[in-house]
Scaffold this motif. Structure first.
Motif, PDB file in Angstrom:
ATOM      1  N   LEU A 152      27.830  98.062 -35.047  1.00  0.00           N
ATOM      2  CA  LEU A 152      27.755  97.326 -33.783  1.00  0.00           C
ATOM      3  C   LEU A 152      27.593  98.301 -32.614  1.00  0.00           C
ATOM      4  N   LEU A 153      28.370  99.377 -32.630  1.00  0.00           N
ATOM      5  CA  LEU A 153      28.295 100.353 -31.548  1.00  0.00           C
ATOM      6  C   LEU A 153      26.920 101.039 -31.540  1.00  0.00           C
ATOM      7  N   SER A 199      26.417  99.493 -21.907  1.00  0.00           N
ATOM      8  CA  SER A 199      27.010 100.749 -21.418  1.00  0.00           C
ATOM      9  C   SER A 199      28.531 100.645 -21.457  1.00  0.00           C
ATOM     10  N   ASP A 200      29.081  99.454 -21.202  1.00  0.00           N
ATOM     11  CA  ASP A 200      30.541  99.287 -21.290  1.00  0.00           C
ATOM     12  C   ASP A 200      31.053  99.579 -22.700  1.00  0.00           C
ATOM     13  N   ALA A 201      30.285  99.197 -23.698  1.00  0.00           N
ATOM     14  CA  ALA A 201      30.699  99.471 -25.075  1.00  0.00           C
ATOM     15  C   ALA A 201      30.877 100.977 -25.285  1.00  0.00           C
ATOM     16  N   PHE A 227      23.202 106.879 -29.571  1.00  0.00           N
ATOM     17  CA  PHE A 227      22.727 106.274 -30.822  1.00  0.00           C
ATOM     18  C   PHE A 227      22.898 107.257 -31.984  1.00  0.00           C
ATOM     19  N   LYS A 228      22.499 108.513 -31.726  1.00  0.00           N
ATOM     20  CA  LYS A 228      22.636 109.529 -32.783  1.00  0.00           C
ATOM     21  C   LYS A 228      24.099 109.825 -33.079  1.00  0.00           C
ATOM     22  N   ALA A 229      24.918 109.855 -32.031  1.00  0.00           N
ATOM     23  CA  ALA A 229      26.352 110.101 -32.233  1.00  0.00           C
ATOM     24  C   ALA A 229      26.949 108.971 -33.074  1.00  0.00           C
ATOM     25  N   ALA A 230      26.525 107.737 -32.790  1.00  0.00           N
ATOM     26  CA  ALA A 230      27.052 106.600 -33.552  1.00  0.00           C
ATOM     27  C   ALA A 230      26.572 106.665 -35.003  1.00  0.00           C
ATOM     28  N   PRO A 259      38.243 101.822 -30.781  1.00  0.00           N
ATOM     29  CA  PRO A 259      37.259 102.678 -31.470  1.00  0.00           C
ATOM     30  C   PRO A 259      36.848 102.088 -32.819  1.00  0.00           C
ATOM     31  N   PRO A 260      35.595 102.248 -33.182  1.00  0.00           N
ATOM     32  CA  PRO A 260      35.119 101.706 -34.455  1.00  0.00           C
ATOM     33  C   PRO A 260      35.905 102.280 -35.633  1.00  0.00           C
TER      34      PRO A 260
END
Ligand code: HEC
Length: 148
Positions: free
Chosen positions: A64-65, A45-47, A106-109, A55-56
Motif C-alpha cells: 500500500l505504501l 504525501s501524508d502517507a 517508491f524504491k525505498a518502499a 509503519p508497515p
C-alpha cells in the motif's frame, strides 16, 4: 486556373493539416489543480510524512505504501501536462523534484527501507512549500516577522 473541385480539395487538406497541428494533447484531464492536490497529492504525501504513525508491518502494508509513493511520483507528471503547467520554469522544476522524491520513496518502499522514507520528509515538505509560495493563491500572506 484550377477547377473549383481541386481548390476545395486543397483547402480541405490545408484545414486538415492545421487541425492536426493544433490538435490538443490526447490527454483527458478530469480534475482541476485543487482536486489533484486534495485527492491525490495530499493523501499520498501524508502517507509518507506520517509513516511513523503506523509503519508497515507486512507485505500487504508495504505494498500500500509503495503504491502511495508511486502515485505521488506520477502525479508530478500530471501537473506538468499541457494546460496544467503554469510555466516552463519553476513549475516544471518543482514538479520534477516531486517526481524524484516520489521515485526515491517508491524504491525505498520496494526495499522496505523505513529510514529511506523518513529521510524524504524535509525535502518533500520543502517542495510543497516552495511551489505554494510561488503559485498557490493566498498562500503565506502573513506579514513578515519584522512587520509589526
Ligand atoms: C508544482 C507546484 C506544486 C507542488 C509541487 C505542490 N503543489 Fe499543492 N498546490 C499548488 C497550487 C497551484 C495550488 C492551488 C490550487 C488551486 O486552488 O487552484 C495548490 C494547492 C494545494 C492544496 C490546497 C487545495 C485547495 O484547493 O484547498 C493542498 C492541500 C496542496 N496543494 C497540497 C500539496 C502537497 C502536500 C504538496 C507536496 C507533497 C504539494 N501540494 C505540492 C501547486 C503545487
Amino acid at each position: 486556373m484550377q477547377s473549383l473541385g481541386v481548390r476545395l480539395i486543397m483547402a480541405a487538406v490545408v484545414l486538415a493539416m492545421a487541425a492536426t497541428a493544433q490538435a490538443p494533447t490526447t490527454f483527458q484531464p478530469v480534475g482541476n489543480m485543487s482536486q489533484l492536490m486534495i485527492d491525490i497529492i495530499y493523501p499520498t504525501s501524508d502517507a509518507l510524512f506520517y509513516v511513523d504513525r503506523d509503519p508497515p508491518k507486512n507485505e500487504h502494508e508495504w505494498s500500500l505504501l509503495r503504491g502511495q509513493a508511486l502515485i505521488l511520483a506520477e502525479s508530478g507528471n500530471l501537473i506538468m501536462m499541457a494546460g496544467r503547467a503554469r510555466d516552463q520554469e519553476n513549475w516544471i522544476k518543482y514538479s520534477k523534484i516531486m517526481i524524484d522524491l516520489g521515485k526515491t520513496a517508491f524504491k525505498a518502499a520496494q526495499a522496505k527501507d523505513l529510514d529511506g522514507i523518513r529521510a524524504l520528509n524535509d525535502p518533500l515538505n520543502d517542495v510543497c512549500v516552495n511551489c505554494h509560495l510561488q503559485y498557490r493563491p493566498g498562500y503565506h500572506k502573513r506579514p513578515a516577522p519584522d512587520a509589526k
